[in-house]
Design a protein around this motif. Structure first.
Motif, PDB file in Angstrom:
ATOM      1  N   MET A 282       0.933  -1.245   0.196  1.00  0.00           N
ATOM      2  CA  MET A 282      -0.361  -0.158   0.565  1.00  0.00           C
ATOM      3  C   MET A 282       0.812   1.240  -0.301  1.00  0.00           C
ATOM      4  O   MET A 282       0.706   2.111  -0.857  1.00  0.00           O
ATOM      5  N   PHE A 283       1.737   1.659   0.586  1.00  0.00           N
ATOM      6  CA  PHE A 283       3.012   2.174   1.349  1.00  0.00           C
ATOM      7  C   PHE A 283       3.692   2.823  -0.827  1.00  0.00           C
ATOM      8  O   PHE A 283       3.733   3.798  -0.813  1.00  0.00           O
ATOM      9  N   ALA A 284       3.990   0.676  -0.831  1.00  0.00           N
ATOM     10  CA  ALA A 284       4.595   1.737  -2.524  1.00  0.00           C
ATOM     11  C   ALA A 284       4.038   2.327  -2.957  1.00  0.00           C
ATOM     12  O   ALA A 284       4.589   3.181  -4.255  1.00  0.00           O
ATOM     13  N   VAL A 285       2.654   1.596  -3.168  1.00  0.00           N
ATOM     14  CA  VAL A 285       1.305   2.256  -4.399  1.00  0.00           C
ATOM     15  C   VAL A 285       1.350   3.620  -3.937  1.00  0.00           C
ATOM     16  O   VAL A 285       1.894   4.423  -4.758  1.00  0.00           O
TER      17      VAL A 285
ATOM     18  N   LEU B  95      11.121   2.895 -10.945  1.00  0.00           N
ATOM     19  CA  LEU B  95      12.025   1.516 -10.982  1.00  0.00           C
ATOM     20  C   LEU B  95      12.461   1.488  -9.331  1.00  0.00           C
ATOM     21  O   LEU B  95      12.652   1.363  -8.459  1.00  0.00           O
ATOM     22  N   PHE B  96      13.590   2.604  -8.995  1.00  0.00           N
ATOM     23  CA  PHE B  96      14.550   3.026  -8.219  1.00  0.00           C
ATOM     24  C   PHE B  96      13.181   3.274  -6.726  1.00  0.00           C
ATOM     25  O   PHE B  96      13.585   2.925  -5.891  1.00  0.00           O
ATOM     26  N   ARG B  97      12.401   4.392  -6.908  1.00  0.00           N
ATOM     27  CA  ARG B  97      11.591   4.348  -6.564  1.00  0.00           C
ATOM     28  C   ARG B  97      10.965   3.404  -5.371  1.00  0.00           C
ATOM     29  O   ARG B  97      10.447   3.118  -4.321  1.00  0.00           O
ATOM     30  N   THR B  98      10.166   2.090  -6.841  1.00  0.00           N
ATOM     31  CA  THR B  98       9.529   1.214  -5.999  1.00  0.00           C
ATOM     32  C   THR B  98      10.445   0.772  -4.823  1.00  0.00           C
ATOM     33  O   THR B  98      10.137   0.069  -3.715  1.00  0.00           O
ATOM     34  N   ILE B  99      12.036   0.255  -5.331  1.00  0.00           N
ATOM     35  CA  ILE B  99      13.007  -0.271  -4.606  1.00  0.00           C
ATOM     36  C   ILE B  99      13.000  -0.240  -3.195  1.00  0.00           C
ATOM     37  O   ILE B  99      13.028  -0.434  -1.990  1.00  0.00           O
TER      38      ILE B  99
ATOM     39  N   ILE C 259      12.453 -14.170   5.661  1.00  0.00           N
ATOM     40  CA  ILE C 259      11.906 -12.961   5.247  1.00  0.00           C
ATOM     41  C   ILE C 259      12.084 -12.214   4.399  1.00  0.00           C
ATOM     42  O   ILE C 259      11.797 -11.737   3.592  1.00  0.00           O
ATOM     43  N   SER C 260      13.802 -11.045   4.476  1.00  0.00           N
ATOM     44  CA  SER C 260      15.011 -10.721   3.436  1.00  0.00           C
ATOM     45  C   SER C 260      15.148 -10.888   2.435  1.00  0.00           C
ATOM     46  O   SER C 260      14.243 -10.306   1.471  1.00  0.00           O
ATOM     47  N   TYR C 261      14.586 -12.210   1.942  1.00  0.00           N
ATOM     48  CA  TYR C 261      14.817 -12.952   0.787  1.00  0.00           C
ATOM     49  C   TYR C 261      13.069 -13.031   0.209  1.00  0.00           C
ATOM     50  O   TYR C 261      13.644 -13.018  -1.231  1.00  0.00           O
ATOM     51  N   ILE C 262      12.528 -13.569   0.745  1.00  0.00           N
ATOM     52  CA  ILE C 262      11.571 -13.378   0.380  1.00  0.00           C
ATOM     53  C   ILE C 262      11.144 -12.231  -0.918  1.00  0.00           C
ATOM     54  O   ILE C 262      10.686 -11.324  -1.548  1.00  0.00           O
ATOM     55  N   ILE C 263      11.117 -10.632   0.636  1.00  0.00           N
ATOM     56  CA  ILE C 263      11.151  -9.776   0.055  1.00  0.00           C
ATOM     57  C   ILE C 263      12.250  -9.154  -1.383  1.00  0.00           C
ATOM     58  O   ILE C 263      11.715  -8.542  -2.327  1.00  0.00           O
TER      59      ILE C 263
ATOM     60  N   ILE D 147      10.845 -10.792  -4.369  1.00  0.00           N
ATOM     61  CA  ILE D 147       9.188  -9.823  -5.061  1.00  0.00           C
ATOM     62  C   ILE D 147       9.832  -8.369  -5.492  1.00  0.00           C
ATOM     63  O   ILE D 147       9.222  -7.731  -6.483  1.00  0.00           O
ATOM     64  N   VAL D 148      11.714  -7.896  -5.252  1.00  0.00           N
ATOM     65  CA  VAL D 148      11.532  -6.598  -5.678  1.00  0.00           C
ATOM     66  C   VAL D 148      12.361  -7.265  -7.007  1.00  0.00           C
ATOM     67  O   VAL D 148      12.055  -6.224  -8.265  1.00  0.00           O
ATOM     68  N   ILE D 149      12.960  -8.208  -7.331  1.00  0.00           N
ATOM     69  CA  ILE D 149      13.627  -8.570  -8.108  1.00  0.00           C
ATOM     70  C   ILE D 149      12.674  -8.831  -9.480  1.00  0.00           C
ATOM     71  O   ILE D 149      12.728  -8.277 -10.565  1.00  0.00           O
ATOM     72  N   VAL D 150      11.078  -9.244  -9.032  1.00  0.00           N
ATOM     73  CA  VAL D 150       9.918  -9.411  -9.835  1.00  0.00           C
ATOM     74  C   VAL D 150       9.760  -8.643 -10.408  1.00  0.00           C
ATOM     75  O   VAL D 150       9.033  -8.418 -11.792  1.00  0.00           O
ATOM     76  N   LEU D 151       9.597  -7.450  -9.731  1.00  0.00           N
ATOM     77  CA  LEU D 151       8.772  -6.643  -9.912  1.00  0.00           C
ATOM     78  C   LEU D 151       9.658  -4.950 -10.514  1.00  0.00           C
ATOM     79  O   LEU D 151       9.297  -4.309 -11.823  1.00  0.00           O
ATOM     80  N   THR D 152      11.601  -5.335 -11.286  1.00  0.00           N
ATOM     81  CA  THR D 152      11.860  -5.443 -11.690  1.00  0.00           C
ATOM     82  C   THR D 152      12.612  -5.655 -13.033  1.00  0.00           C
ATOM     83  O   THR D 152      11.966  -5.111 -14.116  1.00  0.00           O
TER      84      THR D 152
END
Length: 356
Positions: free
Chosen positions: A140-143, A284-288, A330-334, A337-342
């Motif tokens: 939600m915060f990212a969007v 991309l930068f701001r989403t990461i 948890i950090s590797y799940i994040i 997700i970031v790699i998929v979005l990128t």
């Protein structure tokens, strides 16, 4: 002929099981086996040194192999690769390995559990609801933050692409928030949102006639965090878009004016192609960065009013509750997700990928 034979034999790679100082494949095989056995059988401190020694063995084998086969270019960049491995790759591999063990930093015991940490953080009846809630809050915060930053940054870039009085001084003022530390900005906004003497509360109290507390509800807390984050990072988007706007050749606009092309058509046909790549880069930068949102939440709400983000939740699990392995999972799940979005962003940004 003898020299050619010597050179030829030097360029021949040794067999996998041949005992040779330059046999890097045998060194890699031995390093992997010994490291795996050490991690399973030895305490954490012992396995750390064994894995370090195996890494040094592999590096030495690569260096000897490069020297014997006259790969002097590889030897010249070897120090830089070694620094990259020690500073970046090794910590990543170490934390990834840690996510497959049951380990707490306050207990000197470690046990291999495979994928149990990943299964636990996603499905456990006690741990999973908080993890999923923090992940949903982060999305939600990212969007919200990225959308606001993209819109405000784009409008500011369109404004500062034109010449007007005091433009240089206003541009410096707009860029100032980006130069502040996140903690300093967070402290500033705690005073800004203060219900007693904060400017925002004072103005609303004067207009509505009653006390107004911005952070009193989830909607208010989310809006306060989104506004503070947009205040800091919209100038970053503006800078990228502005770089694209000033690179558009003036003669294109002059030709469009002669042809009496509409403003929307000028923007879509001339301006947008120059800024499309930079917009995707900013997105991309701001989403990461949005997935790493924690410090601003810590200063403004401390996770209250259901504003806990996954990064702040990770800090609490790993540092405050000492659940190191669960935090690593948890950090590797994040990261996944970031790699998929990128990759999704890059696929959308490059039309050639869609045509292939």
């Amino acid at each position: 002929m003898q020299l050619m034979s010597t050179i030829q034999s030097a360029k021949t790679a040794p067999a996998l099981l041949e005992l040779s100082a330059g046999n890097w494949r045998l060194a890699v095989l031995v390093g992997l086996v010994v490291s795996a056995l050490a991690v399973v059988a030895l305490p954490a401190s012992g396995s750390f040194w064994v894995v370090g020694a195996m890494s040094a063995l592999v590096a030495a084998a690569f260096a000897v192999n490069a020297y014997r086969r006259r790969y002097y270019g590889g030897l010249l960049v070897a120090p830089a690769i070694a620094v990259l491995f020690v500073m970046n790759i090794f910590p990543l591999l170490w934390s990834l390995g840690l996510s497959f063990f049951a380990y707490q930093s306050n207990l000197q015991s470690i046990r291999f559990v495979g994928l149990n940490n990943y299964i636990k953080v996603l499905t456990d009846e006690v741990a999973a609801p908080a993890n999923w809630n923090a992940l949903i809050n982060t999305a939600m915060f990212a969007v919200c933050t990225v959308s606001v930053q993209m819109i405000v940054g784009f409008l500011l870039a369109m404004l500062f692409a034109k010449q007007f009085p005091l433009r240089k001084y206003l541009l410096i003022l707009v860029l100032t928030p980006m130069m502040l530390s996140v903690v300093a900005s967070g402290v500033f906004f705690t005073y800004y949102y203060d219900p007693t003497f904060g400017i925002l509360s004072y103005v609303i109290n004067s207009l509505a006639g009653g006390q107004f507390i911005v952070m009193d509800s989830k909607a208010g807390a989310v809006a306060g965090i989104v506004f503070a984050d947009a205040w800091m990072w919209s100038p970053f988007v503006m800078l990228l878009v502005l770089a694209g706007l000033v690179s558009v050749p003036r003669y294109l606009y002059e030709a469009a004016a002669i042809d009496r092309v509409s403003a929307w058509r000028r923007f879509w046909s001339i301006t947008f192609p120059y800024i499309r790549g930079l917009l995707m880069l900013a997105l991309l930068f701001r989403t990461i960065e949005a997935f790493k949102l924690a410090d601003l939440v810590i200063v403004l709400t401390k996770g209250g009013n259901d504003t806990m983000t996954i990064s702040y939740h990770l800090i609490r699990i790993a540092n405050e509750q000492n659940k190191t392995s669960e935090g690593a999972a948890i950090s590797y799940i994040i990261l996944f997700i970031v790699i998929v979005l990128t990759n999704l962003y890059l696929y959308v940004a490059n039309p050639k990928n869609r045509e292939a």
